[in-house]
Design a protein around this motif. Sequence first.
Motif, PDB file in Angstrom:
ATOM      1  N   GLY A  88      19.854  39.642 -29.688  1.00 18.60           N
ATOM      2  CA  GLY A  88      19.104  40.303 -28.116  1.00 18.60           C
ATOM      3  C   GLY A  88      20.228  40.545 -27.795  1.00 18.60           C
ATOM      4  O   GLY A  88      21.295  41.261 -27.108  1.00 18.60           O
ATOM      5  N   GLY A  89      21.604  39.036 -27.701  1.00  9.26           N
ATOM      6  CA  GLY A  89      22.242  39.545 -26.987  1.00  9.26           C
ATOM      7  C   GLY A  89      23.404  40.278 -27.700  1.00  9.26           C
ATOM      8  O   GLY A  89      24.222  41.446 -27.528  1.00  9.26           O
ATOM      9  N   GLN A  90      23.046  40.437 -28.659  1.00  6.01           N
ATOM     10  CA  GLN A  90      24.317  41.870 -29.112  1.00  6.01           C
ATOM     11  C   GLN A  90      23.554  42.967 -29.167  1.00  6.01           C
ATOM     12  O   GLN A  90      24.786  44.164 -28.871  1.00  6.01           O
ATOM     13  N   GLN A  91      22.145  43.375 -29.005  1.00  9.17           N
ATOM     14  CA  GLN A  91      21.699  44.765 -28.730  1.00  9.17           C
ATOM     15  C   GLN A  91      22.565  44.730 -27.327  1.00  9.17           C
ATOM     16  O   GLN A  91      23.042  46.293 -26.675  1.00  9.17           O
ATOM     17  N   GLN A  92      22.985  44.113 -26.314  1.00 11.37           N
ATOM     18  CA  GLN A  92      23.086  44.247 -25.272  1.00 11.37           C
ATOM     19  C   GLN A  92      24.320  44.701 -24.919  1.00 11.37           C
ATOM     20  O   GLN A  92      25.428  45.205 -24.306  1.00 11.37           O
ATOM     21  N   ARG A  93      25.435  43.698 -25.215  1.00  9.35           N
ATOM     22  CA  ARG A  93      26.591  44.689 -25.776  1.00  9.35           C
ATOM     23  C   ARG A  93      26.893  46.040 -26.526  1.00  9.35           C
ATOM     24  O   ARG A  93      28.258  46.524 -25.751  1.00  9.35           O
ATOM     25  N   VAL A  94      26.504  46.545 -27.034  1.00 12.77           N
ATOM     26  CA  VAL A  94      25.937  47.636 -27.860  1.00 12.77           C
ATOM     27  C   VAL A  94      26.071  48.425 -26.468  1.00 12.77           C
ATOM     28  O   VAL A  94      26.223  49.328 -26.176  1.00 12.77           O
ATOM     29  N   GLY A  95      24.966  47.851 -25.848  1.00  9.70           N
ATOM     30  CA  GLY A  95      24.790  48.266 -24.897  1.00  9.70           C
ATOM     31  C   GLY A  95      25.387  49.074 -23.622  1.00  9.70           C
ATOM     32  O   GLY A  95      25.844  50.126 -22.800  1.00  9.70           O
ATOM     33  N   VAL A  96      25.806  47.908 -23.502  1.00 13.92           N
ATOM     34  CA  VAL A  96      27.295  48.024 -22.683  1.00 13.92           C
ATOM     35  C   VAL A  96      28.630  48.543 -22.955  1.00 13.92           C
ATOM     36  O   VAL A  96      29.214  49.726 -23.216  1.00 13.92           O
ATOM     37  N   ALA A  97      28.424  49.016 -24.425  1.00 10.46           N
ATOM     38  CA  ALA A  97      30.008  49.429 -25.115  1.00 10.46           C
ATOM     39  C   ALA A  97      29.913  51.306 -24.917  1.00 10.46           C
ATOM     40  O   ALA A  97      30.292  51.944 -24.584  1.00 10.46           O
ATOM     41  N   ARG A  98      28.276  51.505 -25.207  1.00  9.33           N
ATOM     42  CA  ARG A  98      27.642  52.813 -25.011  1.00  9.33           C
ATOM     43  C   ARG A  98      27.816  53.069 -24.159  1.00  9.33           C
ATOM     44  O   ARG A  98      28.261  54.811 -23.722  1.00  9.33           O
ATOM     45  N   GLY A  99      27.473  52.287 -22.791  1.00 12.37           N
ATOM     46  CA  GLY A  99      27.659  52.668 -21.130  1.00 12.37           C
ATOM     47  C   GLY A  99      29.454  52.908 -20.639  1.00 12.37           C
ATOM     48  O   GLY A  99      29.408  53.613 -19.897  1.00 12.37           O
ATOM     49  N   LEU A 100      30.090  52.053 -21.835  1.00 10.57           N
ATOM     50  CA  LEU A 100      31.305  52.387 -21.693  1.00 10.57           C
ATOM     51  C   LEU A 100      32.197  53.599 -22.235  1.00 10.57           C
ATOM     52  O   LEU A 100      33.395  53.952 -22.295  1.00 10.57           O
ATOM     53  N   ALA A 101      31.187  54.244 -23.427  1.00 10.24           N
ATOM     54  CA  ALA A 101      31.796  55.023 -24.061  1.00 10.24           C
ATOM     55  C   ALA A 101      32.863  56.326 -23.674  1.00 10.24           C
ATOM     56  O   ALA A 101      33.645  56.624 -24.216  1.00 10.24           O
ATOM     57  N   ALA A 102      32.397  57.385 -22.667  1.00  9.36           N
ATOM     58  CA  ALA A 102      32.729  58.244 -22.059  1.00  9.36           C
ATOM     59  C   ALA A 102      33.734  58.055 -21.035  1.00  9.36           C
ATOM     60  O   ALA A 102      34.123  58.536 -20.132  1.00  9.36           O
ATOM     61  N   ASN A 103      34.386  56.575 -21.317  1.00 13.07           N
ATOM     62  CA  ASN A 103      35.128  55.724 -20.229  1.00 13.07           C
ATOM     63  C   ASN A 103      34.413  56.460 -18.457  1.00 13.07           C
ATOM     64  O   ASN A 103      36.176  56.609 -17.486  1.00 13.07           O
ATOM     65  N   PRO A 104      33.583  55.768 -18.372  1.00 10.85           N
ATOM     66  CA  PRO A 104      33.151  56.394 -17.131  1.00 10.85           C
ATOM     67  C   PRO A 104      33.867  55.735 -15.746  1.00 10.85           C
ATOM     68  O   PRO A 104      34.016  54.440 -16.229  1.00 10.85           O
ATOM     69  N   ASN A 105      34.407  56.068 -14.620  1.00 11.03           N
ATOM     70  CA  ASN A 105      34.588  54.970 -13.774  1.00 11.03           C
ATOM     71  C   ASN A 105      33.630  54.319 -12.921  1.00 11.03           C
ATOM     72  O   ASN A 105      33.732  53.084 -12.091  1.00 11.03           O
ATOM     73  N   ILE A 106      32.624  54.590 -12.779  1.00  7.18           N
ATOM     74  CA  ILE A 106      31.088  54.149 -12.353  1.00  7.18           C
ATOM     75  C   ILE A 106      30.331  53.967 -13.891  1.00  7.18           C
ATOM     76  O   ILE A 106      30.152  54.421 -14.928  1.00  7.18           O
ATOM     77  N   LEU A 107      30.086  52.272 -13.433  1.00  7.51           N
ATOM     78  CA  LEU A 107      29.357  51.717 -14.346  1.00  7.51           C
ATOM     79  C   LEU A 107      27.531  51.884 -14.059  1.00  7.51           C
ATOM     80  O   LEU A 107      27.866  50.555 -13.040  1.00  7.51           O
ATOM     81  N   LEU A 108      26.492  51.786 -14.244  1.00 12.84           N
ATOM     82  CA  LEU A 108      25.232  51.279 -13.808  1.00 12.84           C
ATOM     83  C   LEU A 108      24.463  50.476 -14.809  1.00 12.84           C
ATOM     84  O   LEU A 108      24.889  50.751 -15.890  1.00 12.84           O
ATOM     85  N   MET A 109      24.417  48.893 -14.035  1.00 13.26           N
ATOM     86  CA  MET A 109      23.519  47.277 -14.664  1.00 13.26           C
ATOM     87  C   MET A 109      22.195  47.685 -14.459  1.00 13.26           C
ATOM     88  O   MET A 109      22.325  46.863 -13.569  1.00 13.26           O
ATOM     89  N   ASP A 110      21.046  48.264 -14.838  1.00 13.05           N
ATOM     90  CA  ASP A 110      20.031  47.687 -14.257  1.00 13.05           C
ATOM     91  C   ASP A 110      19.185  47.012 -15.539  1.00 13.05           C
ATOM     92  O   ASP A 110      18.762  46.597 -16.141  1.00 13.05           O
ATOM     93  N   GLU A 111      19.588  45.252 -14.100  1.00 14.87           N
ATOM     94  CA  GLU A 111      19.416  44.015 -14.654  1.00 14.87           C
ATOM     95  C   GLU A 111      19.437  44.277 -16.261  1.00 14.87           C
ATOM     96  O   GLU A 111      18.597  43.369 -17.034  1.00 14.87           O
ATOM     97  N   PRO A 112      19.875  43.967 -16.891  1.00 16.31           N
ATOM     98  CA  PRO A 112      21.234  44.162 -18.371  1.00 16.31           C
ATOM     99  C   PRO A 112      20.689  43.133 -18.929  1.00 16.31           C
ATOM    100  O   PRO A 112      20.734  42.940 -20.242  1.00 16.31           O
ATOM    101  N   PHE A 113      20.807  42.117 -18.404  1.00 17.09           N
ATOM    102  CA  PHE A 113      21.032  40.908 -18.768  1.00 17.09           C
ATOM    103  C   PHE A 113      19.154  39.684 -19.428  1.00 17.09           C
ATOM    104  O   PHE A 113      19.065  38.334 -19.096  1.00 17.09           O
ATOM    105  N   GLY A 114      18.592  40.684 -18.502  1.00  9.18           N
ATOM    106  CA  GLY A 114      17.087  39.923 -17.759  1.00  9.18           C
ATOM    107  C   GLY A 114      15.946  39.470 -19.352  1.00  9.18           C
ATOM    108  O   GLY A 114      15.524  38.702 -18.983  1.00  9.18           O
ATOM    109  N   ALA A 115      16.770  40.152 -20.121  1.00  7.77           N
ATOM    110  CA  ALA A 115      15.420  39.954 -21.881  1.00  7.77           C
ATOM    111  C   ALA A 115      15.948  38.664 -22.804  1.00  7.77           C
ATOM    112  O   ALA A 115      15.194  39.117 -23.844  1.00  7.77           O
ATOM    113  N   VAL A 116      17.204  38.260 -22.294  1.00 13.57           N
ATOM    114  CA  VAL A 116      18.287  36.970 -23.561  1.00 13.57           C
ATOM    115  C   VAL A 116      17.453  36.536 -22.555  1.00 13.57           C
ATOM    116  O   VAL A 116      17.287  35.683 -21.381  1.00 13.57           O
TER     117      VAL A 116
END
Length: 274
Positions: free
Chosen positions: A138-166
Amino acid sequence: MIEFRSVSKSFPDGTVAVDDFSLVIPSRKTTVLVGSSGSGKTTLLRMINRMVEPSAGAIEIDGESILERNPVPLRRSIGYVMQNSGLLPHLRVIDNVATVPVLNGVPRKVARAQALELLDTVGLDRAVANRYPNQLSGGQQQRVGVARGLAANPNILLMDEPFGAVDPIVRAELQQETIRLQRDLDKTIVFVTHDIDEAFLLGDQVVILEQGARIAQIGSPTEITENPANDFVATFIGVEQGKRALSIKKTPRGSVLVDSQGRAQGVLVDGAHT
C-alpha cells in the motif's frame, strides 16, 4: 496563487456541500483543508481542477478563471493524488507514472525515462518500475501515486486524503516524504485530511472547516493552537486533551512532557524552560 471567491456547490439531491466559500491559497506553500466528514473539503479540492463544477462564485489560478480553461488540459496541468492511489491496474508502474506526459505529447521513451527519475524522487527503488500495482504494498502504491501526480511537473499538486488507507507507520513515513518533497520541489500543495495532527504537521496554512465548508479558522498550526477562534476549534484540535494538553512531570532523571493521559511525549532539555 489559487483564489476562491464566494463559491458555492449544491448537488441535485439538494445537498449544499459548499456555501459561500472564499479563500486565498498562496503559491509554493502547503495549505491543508481539514474537517470532519461532510465539511466539503474534498468538494473544494475537486473544484480546483474542475472534477466538480461550482454552482456559483469564481475560482482563479494566477488571476485566470478556471471556467475559461478547457477542463481536460486543466486537469493534466495539475497533479492529483487520491486515497487509494488510483493506479491503472493493467499498466506497469513505469507506464502509470508516464501516463499524463504521454497524453500531453511527450514521446513514450522520454516519459518513461522521466518516470524512472520520479521513482528516485519519491524514494522507490527502480526495480518496481516493471511491476503491476497489485504487486506493490500500500505504501509503495501511494508513492507511485505521488510520482504520477508529479509527472507533468505541475505547479499545483492536489492531495485528497492520500495516506488514509495505509497503516500508521507507513503513514508517518509518507508524511515525512511529503515534507521533504515540498522542501525540494517548492510546489503549491492543497492537501485534504480529517486528521488534525496530519494537518498541523504538513500545513503552512491550515483551514479548519465546519459543515458546508464554513471556515472556522485559518492560520498556521502555531497560531491556531495558541489562539483557537472558538469552542468548536478548541474541541476539534483537542487543545485540552491528548497530545496538545501537555504538562511537565518531574522525574529522578529530569523533566518530561506528558499528555492528558500521563503518557510521556518528550523530554525537556537544558534551556527549554526556566
